[in-house]
Design a protein around this motif. Structure first.
Motif, PDB file in Angstrom:
ATOM      1  N   ARG A 130      24.741 -17.919  20.146  1.00 51.38           N
ATOM      2  CA  ARG A 130      23.650 -18.840  19.799  1.00 51.38           C
ATOM      3  C   ARG A 130      24.010 -19.601  18.512  1.00 51.38           C
ATOM      4  O   ARG A 130      23.856 -20.822  18.435  1.00 51.38           O
ATOM      5  N   GLY A 131      24.513 -18.882  17.521  1.00 49.47           N
ATOM      6  CA  GLY A 131      24.939 -19.535  16.279  1.00 49.47           C
ATOM      7  C   GLY A 131      26.078 -20.503  16.525  1.00 49.47           C
ATOM      8  O   GLY A 131      26.110 -21.601  15.948  1.00 49.47           O
ATOM      9  N   ALA A 132      27.022 -20.115  17.396  1.00 53.90           N
ATOM     10  CA  ALA A 132      28.137 -20.998  17.728  1.00 53.90           C
ATOM     11  C   ALA A 132      27.627 -22.267  18.396  1.00 53.90           C
ATOM     12  O   ALA A 132      28.056 -23.380  18.058  1.00 53.90           O
ATOM     13  N   ALA A 133      26.682 -22.122  19.343  1.00 51.78           N
ATOM     14  CA  ALA A 133      26.134 -23.287  20.042  1.00 51.78           C
ATOM     15  C   ALA A 133      25.463 -24.248  19.060  1.00 51.78           C
ATOM     16  O   ALA A 133      25.606 -25.472  19.176  1.00 51.78           O
ATOM     17  N   GLU A 134      24.750 -23.694  18.080  1.00 47.81           N
ATOM     18  CA  GLU A 134      24.094 -24.547  17.073  1.00 47.81           C
ATOM     19  C   GLU A 134      25.130 -25.315  16.246  1.00 47.81           C
ATOM     20  O   GLU A 134      24.960 -26.504  15.969  1.00 47.81           O
ATOM     21  N   LEU A 135      26.184 -24.630  15.859  1.00 40.85           N
ATOM     22  CA  LEU A 135      27.236 -25.287  15.080  1.00 40.85           C
ATOM     23  C   LEU A 135      27.945 -26.360  15.898  1.00 40.85           C
ATOM     24  O   LEU A 135      28.235 -27.454  15.394  1.00 40.85           O
ATOM     25  N   TYR A 136      28.219 -26.061  17.166  1.00 42.08           N
ATOM     26  CA  TYR A 136      28.824 -27.090  18.025  1.00 42.08           C
ATOM     27  C   TYR A 136      27.880 -28.287  18.142  1.00 42.08           C
ATOM     28  O   TYR A 136      28.322 -29.435  18.157  1.00 42.08           O
ATOM     29  N   GLY A 137      26.578 -28.011  18.208  1.00 41.10           N
ATOM     30  CA  GLY A 137      25.598 -29.099  18.262  1.00 41.10           C
ATOM     31  C   GLY A 137      25.655 -29.988  17.037  1.00 41.10           C
ATOM     32  O   GLY A 137      25.545 -31.223  17.148  1.00 41.10           O
ATOM     33  N   LYS A 166      30.462 -25.645  23.488  1.00 38.59           N
ATOM     34  CA  LYS A 166      29.016 -25.385  23.479  1.00 38.59           C
ATOM     35  C   LYS A 166      28.563 -24.972  24.875  1.00 38.59           C
ATOM     36  O   LYS A 166      27.712 -24.088  25.029  1.00 38.59           O
ATOM     37  N   ALA A 167      29.129 -25.587  25.903  1.00 43.18           N
ATOM     38  CA  ALA A 167      28.815 -25.198  27.282  1.00 43.18           C
ATOM     39  C   ALA A 167      29.206 -23.748  27.537  1.00 43.18           C
ATOM     40  O   ALA A 167      28.440 -22.989  28.147  1.00 43.18           O
ATOM     41  N   ASN A 168      30.384 -23.358  27.068  1.00 40.65           N
ATOM     42  CA  ASN A 168      30.827 -21.973  27.238  1.00 40.65           C
ATOM     43  C   ASN A 168      29.865 -21.007  26.555  1.00 40.65           C
ATOM     44  O   ASN A 168      29.514 -19.960  27.117  1.00 40.65           O
ATOM     45  N   ALA A 169      29.441 -21.350  25.334  1.00 38.32           N
ATOM     46  CA  ALA A 169      28.506 -20.491  24.603  1.00 38.32           C
ATOM     47  C   ALA A 169      27.172 -20.419  25.340  1.00 38.32           C
ATOM     48  O   ALA A 169      26.589 -19.332  25.485  1.00 38.32           O
ATOM     49  N   SER A 170      26.682 -21.549  25.833  1.00 39.79           N
ATOM     50  CA  SER A 170      25.415 -21.581  26.561  1.00 39.79           C
ATOM     51  C   SER A 170      25.505 -20.753  27.841  1.00 39.79           C
ATOM     52  O   SER A 170      24.570 -20.024  28.193  1.00 39.79           O
ATOM     53  N   SER A 171      26.624 -20.863  28.528  1.00 40.53           N
ATOM     54  CA  SER A 171      26.833 -20.085  29.745  1.00 40.53           C
ATOM     55  C   SER A 171      26.834 -18.586  29.445  1.00 40.53           C
ATOM     56  O   SER A 171      26.206 -17.798  30.154  1.00 40.53           O
ATOM     57  N   THR A 172      27.492 -18.192  28.379  1.00 35.95           N
ATOM     58  CA  THR A 172      27.527 -16.784  27.971  1.00 35.95           C
ATOM     59  C   THR A 172      26.118 -16.273  27.659  1.00 35.95           C
ATOM     60  O   THR A 172      25.792 -15.120  27.938  1.00 35.95           O
ATOM     61  N   LEU A 173      25.284 -17.164  27.131  1.00 38.17           N
ATOM     62  CA  LEU A 173      23.898 -16.797  26.821  1.00 38.17           C
ATOM     63  C   LEU A 173      23.001 -16.813  28.060  1.00 38.17           C
ATOM     64  O   LEU A 173      21.816 -16.473  27.977  1.00 38.17           O
ATOM     65  N   GLY A 174      23.539 -17.233  29.205  1.00 40.10           N
ATOM     66  CA  GLY A 174      22.763 -17.270  30.437  1.00 40.10           C
ATOM     67  C   GLY A 174      21.997 -18.562  30.643  1.00 40.10           C
ATOM     68  O   GLY A 174      21.219 -18.680  31.586  1.00 40.10           O
ATOM     69  N   ASP A 175      22.211 -19.553  29.793  1.00 43.84           N
ATOM     70  CA  ASP A 175      21.533 -20.841  29.915  1.00 43.84           C
ATOM     71  C   ASP A 175      22.422 -21.776  30.738  1.00 43.84           C
ATOM     72  O   ASP A 175      23.053 -22.696  30.221  1.00 43.84           O
ATOM     73  N   TYR A 176      22.455 -21.513  32.034  1.00 46.68           N
ATOM     74  CA  TYR A 176      23.392 -22.211  32.908  1.00 46.68           C
ATOM     75  C   TYR A 176      23.042 -23.683  33.103  1.00 46.68           C
ATOM     76  O   TYR A 176      23.937 -24.516  33.243  1.00 46.68           O
ATOM     77  N   GLN A 177      21.762 -24.032  33.087  1.00 48.71           N
ATOM     78  CA  GLN A 177      21.372 -25.443  33.234  1.00 48.71           C
ATOM     79  C   GLN A 177      21.906 -26.272  32.066  1.00 48.71           C
ATOM     80  O   GLN A 177      22.473 -27.339  32.272  1.00 48.71           O
ATOM     81  N   TYR A 183      28.927 -29.336  30.327  1.00 49.11           N
ATOM     82  CA  TYR A 183      30.210 -29.482  31.025  1.00 49.11           C
ATOM     83  C   TYR A 183      30.344 -30.910  31.558  1.00 49.11           C
ATOM     84  O   TYR A 183      31.418 -31.505  31.477  1.00 49.11           O
ATOM     85  N   ASP A 184      29.240 -31.464  32.100  1.00 53.81           N
ATOM     86  CA  ASP A 184      29.276 -32.837  32.603  1.00 53.81           C
ATOM     87  C   ASP A 184      29.625 -33.825  31.494  1.00 53.81           C
ATOM     88  O   ASP A 184      30.374 -34.783  31.729  1.00 53.81           O
ATOM     89  N   GLN A 185      29.081 -33.602  30.308  1.00 51.61           N
ATOM     90  CA  GLN A 185      29.393 -34.485  29.162  1.00 51.61           C
ATOM     91  C   GLN A 185      30.890 -34.422  28.839  1.00 51.61           C
ATOM     92  O   GLN A 185      31.531 -35.453  28.633  1.00 51.61           O
ATOM     93  N   ALA A 186      31.419 -33.205  28.772  1.00 55.89           N
ATOM     94  CA  ALA A 186      32.852 -33.033  28.467  1.00 55.89           C
ATOM     95  C   ALA A 186      33.708 -33.680  29.542  1.00 55.89           C
ATOM     96  O   ALA A 186      34.665 -34.409  29.240  1.00 55.89           O
ATOM     97  N   ILE A 187      33.352 -33.439  30.805  1.00 52.12           N
ATOM     98  CA  ILE A 187      34.131 -34.000  31.914  1.00 52.12           C
ATOM     99  C   ILE A 187      34.115 -35.520  31.874  1.00 52.12           C
ATOM    100  O   ILE A 187      35.156 -36.171  32.073  1.00 52.12           O
TER     101      ILE A 187
END
Length: 198
Positions: A130-137, A166-177, A183-187
């Motif tokens: 969660r902290g990693a996702a915030e920092l990536y944000g 950030k997508a990887n961190a979100s996925s690990t947290l179970g926030d798949y949406q 992932y779409d943004q990165a792609i």
């Protein structure tokens, strides 16, 4: 040579050159795998920059101090002390946030984003997704502005990497949406790069 001139002959005007030499040597020592040796050199670098910035009011060296903290954090992390690395990244972030957000040195915004990005990697290594996702944000917000508003297309890869991480961190947290949207943004960024570069 710089050590002798600064320490023995009192040529304090050369102290920033000495700090830079220590930092460059630390990078090479770290590249050879001696991260503890690199940390010792970064400690010398930081001590000089701290004195120059805080006592001698050489404010033009403030970002060099932040860079030294960031590089030391990387070296400390490399030999496994992730918590100390986070504290060092915090010091670098505090300096760069002040330079960019309070003093208006917007040319350093990319360096601030990279510091957020590096801390996010270490925080993620500690299991704080969660902290990693915030920092990536935070890094994404800066890179978005630089790439899309300022035309700094050379930073598009950094932006895509932040979206991906950030997508990887979100996925690990179970926030798949959220992960899918990221992932779409990165792609999309990577596809633009492939099509533009051939």
């Amino acid at each position: 040579l710089y050590e002798r001139l600064v320490h023995q002959e009192g040529r304090t005007e050369l102290a920033d050159n000495l700090a830079g030499a220590y930092m460059n040597k630390a990078v090479s020592v770290g590249a050879l795998g001696d991260h503890r040796g690199a940390v010792a050199l970064y400690d010398q670098t930081i001590a000089i920059y701290e004195r120059l910035v805080r006592q001698d009011y050489r404010t033009e060296l403030t970002d060099s101090l932040a860079l030294a903290y960031m590089r030391k954090a990387y070296a400390v992390s490399a030999f496994g002390d992730k918590r100390s690395a986070v504290a060092l990244y915090d010091q670098a972030i505090a300096i760069r946030e002040r330079l960019v957000l309070q003093e208006g040195q917007t040319e350093l915004a990319g360096d601030l984003a990279m510091t957020y990005q590096n801390k996010a990697i270490t925080v993620s290594d500690l299991g704080n997704y969660r902290g990693a996702a915030e920092l990536y944000g935070q890094a994404i917000a800066i890179y978005e502005r630089q790439v899309h508003q300022e035309g700094r297309t050379e930073l598009a890869n950094n932006l895509a990497a932040c979206y991906l991480n950030k997508a990887n961190a979100s996925s690990t947290l179970g926030d798949y949406q959220s992960a899918l949207a990221l992932y779409d943004q990165a792609i999309a960024i990577y596809e633009r790069q492939v099509h533009q570069e051939g």
